[in-house]
Scaffold this motif. Sequence first.
Motif, short mmCIF file in Angstrom:
data_model
loop_
_atom_site.label_atom_id
_atom_site.label_comp_id
_atom_site.label_asym_id
_atom_site.label_seq_id
_atom_site.Cartn_x
_atom_site.Cartn_y
_atom_site.Cartn_z
N ALA A 90 -10.32 -22.27 -5.66
CA ALA A 90 -9.59 -21.16 -6.30
C ALA A 90 -8.43 -21.21 -6.17
CB ALA A 90 -10.39 -19.92 -5.59
N GLN A 91 -7.42 -21.45 -7.13
CA GLN A 91 -6.00 -21.68 -7.09
C GLN A 91 -5.39 -21.25 -8.33
OE1 GLN A 91 -5.21 -25.61 -5.86
NE2 GLN A 91 -6.05 -26.71 -7.86
N VAL A 92 -4.34 -20.81 -8.21
CA VAL A 92 -3.55 -20.58 -9.46
C VAL A 92 -2.06 -21.32 -9.51
CG1 VAL A 92 -2.25 -18.60 -10.46
CG2 VAL A 92 -4.33 -18.03 -9.49
N LEU A 150 -11.24 -14.45 -12.75
CA LEU A 150 -11.43 -15.04 -14.17
C LEU A 150 -11.84 -16.31 -14.16
CD1 LEU A 150 -11.11 -14.69 -17.37
CD2 LEU A 150 -9.05 -15.92 -17.36
N ASP A 151 -11.16 -17.31 -13.65
CA ASP A 151 -11.66 -18.79 -13.60
C ASP A 151 -12.94 -18.94 -12.74
OD1 ASP A 151 -9.02 -19.43 -14.64
OD2 ASP A 151 -8.09 -20.36 -12.95
N ARG A 201 0.81 -1.35 -0.01
CA ARG A 201 -0.20 0.05 0.16
C ARG A 201 0.86 1.31 -0.09
NH1 ARG A 201 -4.22 0.06 4.81
NH2 ARG A 201 -2.73 1.03 5.73
N ALA A 202 0.35 2.46 -0.43
CA ALA A 202 1.30 3.63 -0.47
C ALA A 202 1.91 3.97 0.68
CB ALA A 202 0.36 4.67 -1.06
N ASP A 203 1.16 3.81 1.64
CA ASP A 203 1.66 4.08 3.26
C ASP A 203 2.68 3.04 3.88
OD1 ASP A 203 0.00 2.17 4.21
OD2 ASP A 203 -1.23 3.68 5.01
N TRP A 204 3.11 1.97 3.14
CA TRP A 204 3.84 0.77 3.61
C TRP A 204 3.49 0.31 4.95
CZ3 TRP A 204 9.71 1.61 2.38
CH2 TRP A 204 9.78 1.76 1.09
N LEU A 205 2.11 0.19 5.02
CA LEU A 205 1.53 -0.32 6.43
C LEU A 205 0.67 -1.67 6.08
CD1 LEU A 205 0.04 3.02 8.24
CD2 LEU A 205 2.40 1.90 8.66
N ALA A 206 0.57 -1.91 4.99
CA ALA A 206 -0.23 -3.37 4.50
C ALA A 206 0.23 -3.50 3.27
CB ALA A 206 -1.69 -2.87 4.78
N GLY A 207 -0.14 -4.61 2.59
CA GLY A 207 0.16 -4.84 1.59
C GLY A 207 -0.90 -5.89 0.64
N PHE A 208 -0.69 -5.94 -0.66
CA PHE A 208 -1.84 -6.82 -1.32
C PHE A 208 -1.20 -7.90 -2.18
CE2 PHE A 208 -2.67 -2.33 -1.03
CZ PHE A 208 -3.98 -2.37 -0.66
N LEU A 209 -1.94 -9.02 -2.21
CA LEU A 209 -1.72 -10.10 -3.06
C LEU A 209 -2.85 -10.06 -4.25
CD1 LEU A 209 -0.60 -12.80 -4.30
CD2 LEU A 209 -2.20 -14.03 -2.69
N ARG A 210 -2.30 -10.11 -5.45
CA ARG A 210 -3.10 -9.83 -6.49
C ARG A 210 -3.06 -11.04 -7.29
NH1 ARG A 210 -2.84 -5.24 -11.34
NH2 ARG A 210 -4.47 -6.32 -12.77
N ALA A 211 -4.23 -11.52 -7.48
CA ALA A 211 -4.30 -12.91 -8.27
C ALA A 211 -5.67 -12.96 -9.27
CB ALA A 211 -4.31 -13.95 -7.54
N ASP A 212 -5.45 -11.97 -10.26
CA ASP A 212 -6.46 -11.91 -11.23
C ASP A 212 -7.04 -13.24 -11.91
OD1 ASP A 212 -6.13 -9.34 -10.59
OD2 ASP A 212 -5.51 -8.81 -12.89
#
Length: 131
Positions: free
Chosen positions: A85-87, A30-31, A15-26
Amino acid sequence: MSNESTNPDLSFSSRADWLAGFLRADRIRLDTLVQLVASWSDPDARDDIIEALDYLAVVVSSPQDEGTLDAAVEIVEDAARMNTAQVPIDKVHTLRLLGELNTLAERLTRFDAGRRSVTMPHQRGAIGGAA
C-alpha cells in the motif's frame, strides 16, 4: 476536522481541537479494492480470498490477541496477491505535503517550549531547523 489542502485526497489535516491530526491517502483504499477485485475475478483465487475474508470477519468480530488482526489482514493480502500500500508522490506533492505537515506539527506542538518544525535539508542546514 480542518483540511484546507488543495488536494484533500492526499493530505495532512488537523482534528478540530488541534490535539491530533490525520493523513488522508484515498488512493490506497482505491488501489486495495481494485487489487482485491482483480484477484477475485480469478476463479482459482476466489475461494482462497473468500476463506481469508471469512477468517478476517471472525477476527474482527471477536476479542483478539496482539497481532491477530494484522495476521488476518496479511492472509487476505496474500490470497488476493495485493501489492504494498503506497502512493507515489512527485516534487509538487512532496512540497505541498511538507507544508501541511509543518502546519499540523505547529498545531500539535503549540504548547511545547522546544517545538520544532520539519524543514527541508537546504533550509537552515538540517531537518528540524537546526543549523
